[in-house]
Design a protein around this motif. Sequence first.
Motif, short mmCIF file in Angstrom:
data_model
loop_
_atom_site.label_atom_id
_atom_site.label_comp_id
_atom_site.label_asym_id
_atom_site.label_seq_id
_atom_site.Cartn_x
_atom_site.Cartn_y
_atom_site.Cartn_z
N ARG A 151 -4.68 -6.30 2.29
CA ARG A 151 -3.41 -6.88 1.82
C ARG A 151 -3.35 -8.40 1.98
O ARG A 151 -2.35 -9.01 1.65
N SER A 332 -4.91 0.49 -7.23
CA SER A 332 -4.00 -0.08 -6.23
C SER A 332 -3.16 1.06 -5.67
O SER A 332 -2.18 1.50 -6.29
N ILE A 336 3.20 -1.85 -1.35
CA ILE A 336 2.95 -3.27 -1.11
C ILE A 336 4.29 -3.93 -0.72
O ILE A 336 5.29 -3.72 -1.39
N GLU A 351 9.50 -3.40 0.01
CA GLU A 351 8.27 -2.58 0.02
C GLU A 351 8.38 -1.47 -1.02
O GLU A 351 9.35 -0.70 -1.03
N PHE A 354 2.82 0.19 -5.74
CA PHE A 354 2.30 -0.68 -6.79
C PHE A 354 2.76 -0.16 -8.15
O PHE A 354 2.98 1.04 -8.32
N ALA A 412 0.99 -11.01 -1.98
CA ALA A 412 2.21 -10.50 -2.61
C ALA A 412 3.44 -11.37 -2.40
O ALA A 412 4.56 -10.89 -2.33
#
Length: 514
Positions: A151, A332, A336, A351, A354, A412
């Motif tokens: 990540r 993915s 994330i 959160e 993906f 991200a």
Amino acid sequence: TRIFIPLDSFAVANGADELCDELTHLAARRGLDIEIVRNGSRGMAWLEPLVEVETHQGRIGYGPIEPGEMEALLDAGLMNGGAHAKCIGDPEEHPFMKGQTRLTFKRCGVTDPLSLDDYEAHGGLIGLKRAIEMGGAGVVDEVTESGLRGRGGAGFPTGIKWKTVREAAGERKYIVANADEGDSGTFADRMIMEGDPFCLIEGMAIAAVATGATKGYIYLRSEYPVAIRVMREAIRRATAAGVLGVSMMGSAQAFDIEVRVGAGAYVCGEETSLLDSLEGKRGQVRFKPPLPAIKGLFGRPTVINNVISLASTPEILAKGAKFYKDFGMGRSRGTIPLQIAGNVRHGGLFEVAFGLTLGEIVEGIAGGTDTGKPIRAVQVGGPLGAYFPRALFDTPFDYEAFAEKNGLIGHAGIVIFDEDVDMKKQARFAFEFCAIESCGKCTPCRIGAVRGLETMDKVIGGENVSGNLELVEDLCNTMQFGSLCALGGFTPYPVMSAIRHFPEDFEGTPMRVA
Ligand code: SF4
């Protein structure tokens, strides 16, 4: 009555410590029986400090509460969850929270970050216990099967990295958590370390089981004083409780963790540079091979993972690889933690699995800009990420989909700009940033960034614009393919995306650089 006032930096920056003092003082004066819990942040940055009270109907939140407002809040009946203009009801029912899938951040903002009992009561340590039962090979298989990818930005499969370290020969192995979160607009590592530090500790211990490592380091940036304090205290408590130490969780394996504080160089977020810095040297990028997994810290096999990669593994081990893998799209997998910042109405941590499109994130979840003007550009992946125009808002949040559009999701971080942004300045900033932060080891980056800055200044000054833009493109090509690490190699992303997607900004009248 338990009252929650976050210790998270979002909240502290907006007066949370003062609110605690006010509440302590007022409670003594009024004879109120209260316990103040310094929790983490739930990630709704615009509501911080978010004060919560535990009532018979559950938690009730109020935010943002500013210093000086505590008395009025108590008068409004805070102790019983009374009505108040800033009451948001149950924070978990807030639309921003309802839309999320919280796996890694499920405890953040909910529990007392430094209570191991609270951690266990909310599902903590199940993953580590299972890891110890399974043994190292089983853990590597489970993490590989989950599809978890780094990540920190590179997106390398975590299980494969762990397998390499497991199979590498070495009398001593290390787990290093990269907590040098230097990208602008990113704060997921900080939030988890401040709000749920045992989750990172557990993730590192799971990595230790997987690889046979006996020592862990958290390389934590000096700009995060709260995280440093919370992490150190959590490690002390985990060690006292036997979660870490000579017999980790009662197993036959020793594992302990130390926090090492970085000194502020962006390049020390690059893994080999970080290792040099941990060894007490000037942080400079190493040539690869050898990979850190084979010859890392002090020349020993080393797992070096981003904080969120490690903090994702307790849930994977607790619930199983399949559970985690079922979230996401393409290659993915899982969730994330998006970090939404910049000129934004609802910034914070979100959160989610993906696959959401960039447009859904910035216009839906984030609610557009704070100024109310239309969004013009979104930079994804930190200061070295590409700028996306509205025309690319249908890009799904996925490593491969972003790469196809000449971008990257990085750590991200998503920074939003409205129509007043000047993309010439943004392109110049990328070169300037690279020139300041370059470690100086390789020529394309060390010299290229400075020449890029000079050339971009000529473009901005209206001097032979098309000729100089051609030079910039040529230079970007050299930097992208000739640099030793991502700092020089990725600087072309913001520069070239600004030029390609916003050409009108580069053809206009000359402007003066502020
Ligand atoms: Fe150092 Fe820049 Fe070369 Fe990376 S690209 S090794 S930061 S000079």
